[in-house]
Write a protein that holds these residues in place. Structure first.
Motif, PDB file in Angstrom:
ATOM      1  N   ARG A 269       0.882  -1.175   0.000  1.00  0.00           N
ATOM      2  CA  ARG A 269       0.000   0.000   0.000  1.00  0.00           C
ATOM      3  C   ARG A 269       0.914   1.217   0.000  1.00  0.00           C
ATOM      4  NH1 ARG A 269      -2.875   2.478   4.960  1.00  0.00           N
ATOM      5  NH2 ARG A 269      -1.178   1.317   5.863  1.00  0.00           N
ATOM      6  N   LYS A 270       1.370   1.608  -1.203  1.00  0.00           N
ATOM      7  CA  LYS A 270       2.464   2.560  -1.345  1.00  0.00           C
ATOM      8  C   LYS A 270       2.079   4.018  -1.155  1.00  0.00           C
ATOM      9  CE  LYS A 270       5.086  -0.512  -4.252  1.00  0.00           C
ATOM     10  NZ  LYS A 270       5.855  -0.689  -5.456  1.00  0.00           N
ATOM     11  N   LEU A 271       0.794   4.324  -1.116  1.00  0.00           N
ATOM     12  CA  LEU A 271       0.363   5.711  -0.960  1.00  0.00           C
ATOM     13  C   LEU A 271      -0.696   5.773   0.117  1.00  0.00           C
ATOM     14  CD1 LEU A 271       0.356   8.665  -1.984  1.00  0.00           C
ATOM     15  CD2 LEU A 271      -1.354   7.965  -3.654  1.00  0.00           C
ATOM     16  N   ASN A 272      -0.503   6.686   1.075  1.00  0.00           N
ATOM     17  CA  ASN A 272      -1.468   6.872   2.149  1.00  0.00           C
ATOM     18  C   ASN A 272      -1.406   8.330   2.577  1.00  0.00           C
ATOM     19  OD1 ASN A 272      -3.262   6.625   4.268  1.00  0.00           O
ATOM     20  ND2 ASN A 272      -1.828   5.590   5.625  1.00  0.00           N
ATOM     21  N   GLY A 273      -2.291   9.145   2.004  1.00  0.00           N
ATOM     22  CA  GLY A 273      -2.302  10.571   2.338  1.00  0.00           C
ATOM     23  C   GLY A 273      -0.987  11.233   1.986  1.00  0.00           C
ATOM     24  N   LYS A 274      -0.273  11.714   2.981  1.00  0.00           N
ATOM     25  CA  LYS A 274       0.975  12.436   2.763  1.00  0.00           C
ATOM     26  C   LYS A 274       2.193  11.521   2.676  1.00  0.00           C
ATOM     27  CE  LYS A 274       1.052  15.289   6.127  1.00  0.00           C
ATOM     28  NZ  LYS A 274       1.570  16.288   7.031  1.00  0.00           N
ATOM     29  N   PHE A 275       2.016  10.207   2.868  1.00  0.00           N
ATOM     30  CA  PHE A 275       3.124   9.250   2.846  1.00  0.00           C
ATOM     31  C   PHE A 275       3.143   8.463   1.537  1.00  0.00           C
ATOM     32  CE2 PHE A 275       2.071   9.952   7.250  1.00  0.00           C
ATOM     33  CZ  PHE A 275       3.312  10.070   7.869  1.00  0.00           C
ATOM     34  N   THR A 276       4.326   8.367   0.918  1.00  0.00           N
ATOM     35  CA  THR A 276       4.497   7.577  -0.301  1.00  0.00           C
ATOM     36  C   THR A 276       5.745   6.719  -0.163  1.00  0.00           C
ATOM     37  OG1 THR A 276       3.559   9.399  -1.594  1.00  0.00           O
ATOM     38  CG2 THR A 276       4.714   7.675  -2.820  1.00  0.00           C
ATOM     39  N   LEU A 277       5.635   5.442  -0.500  1.00  0.00           N
ATOM     40  CA  LEU A 277       6.774   4.531  -0.449  1.00  0.00           C
ATOM     41  C   LEU A 277       7.176   4.167  -1.874  1.00  0.00           C
ATOM     42  CD1 LEU A 277       7.265   1.563   1.944  1.00  0.00           C
ATOM     43  CD2 LEU A 277       7.683   1.258  -0.481  1.00  0.00           C
ATOM     44  N   THR A 278       8.453   4.344  -2.184  1.00  0.00           N
ATOM     45  CA  THR A 278       8.993   3.931  -3.478  1.00  0.00           C
ATOM     46  C   THR A 278      10.184   3.020  -3.231  1.00  0.00           C
ATOM     47  OG1 THR A 278      10.352   5.933  -3.595  1.00  0.00           O
ATOM     48  CG2 THR A 278       8.235   5.995  -4.745  1.00  0.00           C
ATOM     49  N   GLY A 279      10.415   2.095  -4.143  1.00  0.00           N
ATOM     50  CA  GLY A 279      11.492   1.131  -3.964  1.00  0.00           C
ATOM     51  C   GLY A 279      12.553   1.247  -5.033  1.00  0.00           C
ATOM     52  N   ASP A 280      13.761   0.887  -4.661  1.00  0.00           N
ATOM     53  CA  ASP A 280      14.879   0.824  -5.596  1.00  0.00           C
ATOM     54  C   ASP A 280      15.656  -0.436  -5.246  1.00  0.00           C
ATOM     55  OD1 ASP A 280      17.018   1.088  -7.249  1.00  0.00           O
ATOM     56  OD2 ASP A 280      17.682   3.025  -6.493  1.00  0.00           O
ATOM     57  N   GLU A 281      15.214  -1.559  -5.822  1.00  0.00           N
ATOM     58  CA  GLU A 281      15.802  -2.851  -5.476  1.00  0.00           C
ATOM     59  C   GLU A 281      17.294  -2.913  -5.770  1.00  0.00           C
ATOM     60  OE1 GLU A 281      12.814  -2.546  -6.949  1.00  0.00           O
ATOM     61  OE2 GLU A 281      11.637  -3.247  -5.248  1.00  0.00           O
ATOM     62  N   GLU A 282      17.747  -2.235  -6.813  1.00  0.00           N
ATOM     63  CA  GLU A 282      19.157  -2.295  -7.171  1.00  0.00           C
ATOM     64  C   GLU A 282      20.051  -1.658  -6.115  1.00  0.00           C
ATOM     65  OE1 GLU A 282      19.936  -0.868 -11.082  1.00  0.00           O
ATOM     66  OE2 GLU A 282      18.452  -2.192 -11.994  1.00  0.00           O
ATOM     67  N   SER A 283      19.593  -0.592  -5.467  1.00  0.00           N
ATOM     68  CA  SER A 283      20.423   0.100  -4.486  1.00  0.00           C
ATOM     69  C   SER A 283      20.281  -0.486  -3.080  1.00  0.00           C
ATOM     70  CB  SER A 283      20.080   1.588  -4.451  1.00  0.00           C
ATOM     71  OG  SER A 283      18.818   1.775  -3.838  1.00  0.00           O
ATOM     72  N   GLY A 284      19.302  -1.366  -2.873  1.00  0.00           N
ATOM     73  CA  GLY A 284      19.074  -1.903  -1.534  1.00  0.00           C
ATOM     74  C   GLY A 284      18.467  -0.876  -0.604  1.00  0.00           C
ATOM     75  N   ASN A 285      17.674   0.033  -1.160  1.00  0.00           N
ATOM     76  CA  ASN A 285      16.990   1.057  -0.373  1.00  0.00           C
ATOM     77  C   ASN A 285      15.553   1.174  -0.839  1.00  0.00           C
ATOM     78  OD1 ASN A 285      18.852   2.727   1.438  1.00  0.00           O
ATOM     79  ND2 ASN A 285      20.002   2.687  -0.469  1.00  0.00           N
ATOM     80  N   PHE A 286      14.667   1.523   0.085  1.00  0.00           N
ATOM     81  CA  PHE A 286      13.383   2.058  -0.320  1.00  0.00           C
ATOM     82  C   PHE A 286      13.274   3.419   0.331  1.00  0.00           C
ATOM     83  CE2 PHE A 286      12.258  -0.314   3.526  1.00  0.00           C
ATOM     84  CZ  PHE A 286      11.337   0.488   4.168  1.00  0.00           C
ATOM     85  N   THR A 287      12.427   4.260  -0.205  1.00  0.00           N
ATOM     86  CA  THR A 287      12.313   5.638   0.258  1.00  0.00           C
ATOM     87  C   THR A 287      10.875   5.935   0.632  1.00  0.00           C
ATOM     88  OG1 THR A 287      14.115   6.300  -1.205  1.00  0.00           O
ATOM     89  CG2 THR A 287      12.689   8.058  -0.392  1.00  0.00           C
ATOM     90  N   VAL A 288      10.698   6.604   1.763  1.00  0.00           N
ATOM     91  CA  VAL A 288       9.379   7.081   2.162  1.00  0.00           C
ATOM     92  C   VAL A 288       9.417   8.594   2.112  1.00  0.00           C
ATOM     93  CG1 VAL A 288       7.670   7.193   4.005  1.00  0.00           C
ATOM     94  CG2 VAL A 288       8.930   5.066   3.590  1.00  0.00           C
TER      95      VAL A 288
END
Length: 118
Positions: A49-68
């Motif tokens: 559930r990547k979007l919730n109001g003011k919060f957004t989660l995106t992923g970058d599998e290659e870098s080993g990070n996700f960003t909120v």
């Protein structure tokens, strides 16, 4: 590791959440507070559930990070956040983040902690 960054109120901030590449297909999430045991149940966003109001989660599998990303920052957004990756129905790796929003500026302190649980 501790990092400090400054942002304007009503602006946005992006929180990087590192994880081990072997967990790239596992559920990722962020919650308010610093209690790993209930973080998944109280998550504000997850990789399902990547979007919730003011919060957004995106992923970058290659870098080993996700960003909120938190948009429309306000003083009520101040406080601790915990982001992590689920491993065997438990929190496997997490980053504790303290966000301080004050007037026209905010300060975010990233405290990256790695914890492995069996």
């Amino acid at each position: 590791v501790s990092l400090t960054d400054r942002h304007h109120e009503e602006g946005s901030v992006s929180i990087p959440c590192p994880y081990d590449s072997k967990y790239q297909n596992n559920l990722k999430y962020i919650c308010r507070g610093r209690q790993p045991s209930i973080c998944l149940q109280t998550a504000v966003v997850t990789s399902n559930r990547k979007l919730n109001g003011k919060f957004t989660l995106t992923g970058d599998e290659e870098s080993g990070n996700f960003t909120v990303t938190i948009t429309n920052l306000a003083q009520k957004d101040s406080g601790w956040f915990l982001c992590g990756v689920e491993r065997n129905n438990r929190l496997g790796v997490f980053s504790a983040v303290k966000l301080e929003v004050k007037g026209e500026r905010s300060q975010i302190n990233f405290v990256m902690l790695q914890r492995k649980r069996s």
